[in-house]
Design an enzyme around this catalytic site. Structure first.
Site: not given
Ligand code: SD4
Length: 318
Positions: A150, A180-181, A201
């Site tokens: 992200t 996600g977050d 991330t």
């Molecule tokens: C998620 N945090 O959708 C994001 C994905 C991500 O490294 O950052 N991946 O969970």
């Protein structure tokens, strides 16, 4: 003082453009949106915007968020399909009094009505990644795919206004509708111009359990330096997760306070980030967590060259 910090090497072109704007006294919201759009538009980054990897149905669903640290205005979209710049839709939503976080079809209807540019976000390259992945998958546990990341940023302009923003295609092979977050305030991002901001991330499912971005801002508000705050949040929460659940997902944080001081921490190997401030040219760093202390090292030219080469390498179907 102005500054901008972002997760991963892929953000450096964006923050370079943003730093030119910040140097000219431009607004933190405009600069961060520009920086995120750069990442969204680059087809070879397979985790954000155009070229982002699809879900298990081979559909690209994107999450993005924007927050203004002066007013606490926030806007976000989740699981949105077929729009070129989710970050701009999120920013537009932040201006609304209500209906600030829209998902799926509702987000698409809003974006369409507001005249945002539509685009098929699934590239041929992402299709090959998808098909190869199907062949590779033996056990179906999904995790942040290596290099699948992200983009999250915190930005401070010369007037002291701070913003935070994120954009992502989420986890490769996620379920349709999985969020996600990244579009969730306090987890993927948080900012308060009177203190500072943070962005995360990693594995969203775990990041959300700790409201990690808010936690960093809270510690900075108590006077902690961003570096210490990031380390404390990652180290403590990593331990907590291991204690209660036996394992902790990938977790990396970037933060900047309203003096332009910054901090970064991670529980993984090879986390990269990019930063530019009034006192520092846009720079890519790699960070390592050694017994709870995160050491940052400027990325070598060799590392940077290799990064681009691997991103753009010819991809063959297995
Ligand atoms: C998620 N945090 O959708 C994001 C994905 C991500 O490294 O950052 N991946 O969970």
């Amino acid at each position: 003082m102005w500054g901008i910090i972002a997760t991963w090497r892929m953000a450096v072109e964006g923050i370079t453009k943003a730093s030119e704007m910040l140097k000219n006294g431009e607004d933190s919201g405009d600069a961060i949106e520009k920086a995120i759009k750069e990442v969204e538009d680059f087809p070879y980054y397979k985790s954000v915007g155009f070229g982002g990897l699809p879900n298990e149905e081979m559909i690209v669903e994107l999450d993005a968020a924007y927050m203004d640290g002066d007013t606490f205005d926030l806007g976000a979209v989740a699981a949105i399909k077929d729009f070129k710049n989710p970050i701009s839709i999120a920013r537009r939503l932040s201006k609304e009094k209500v209906n600030n976080l829209l998902v799926g079809e509702g987000a698409e209807k809003f974006a369409s009505k507001e005249g945002f540019e539509r685009k098929n976000m699934l590239t041929d390259r992402a299709k090959i990644h998808y098909k190869n992945r199907l062949k590779e998958i033996k056990d179906l546990e999904i995790k942040p795919y290596s290099g699948h990341d992200t983009v999250g940023m915190v930005c401070l302009d010369a007037n002291g206004k701070m913003t935070s923003a994120t954009s992502t295609s989420g986890l490769f092979m996620k379920k349709s509708g999985r969020v996600g977050d990244s579009p969730i305030s306090g987890s993927g991002f948080y900012v308060d111009s009177e203190v500072g901001g943070a962005s995360a991330t990693g594995l969203g499912e775990d990041l959300m359990k700790g409201c990690v971005s808010y936690e960093v801002v809270r510690l900075m508000k108590e006077g902690m330096h961003p570096q210490k705050a990031c380390e404390k949040v990652v180290n403590d929460f990593d331990l907590e997760l291991k204690k209660r659940r036996k394992k902790a997902g990938d977790m990396s944080l970037v933060a900047m306070n309203n003096k332009g001081e910054w901090g970064v921490s991670t529980n993984i190997e090879g986390f990269s980030f990019a930063v530019a401030t009034e006192n520092e040219e846009p720079t890519v760093y790699l960070t390592k967590n050694i017994n709870g202390k995160c050491m940052h090292e400027v990325a070598s030219n060799e590392w940077l060259d290799n990064y681009m080469k691997t991103r753009m390498a010819k991809l063959v179907e297995l």
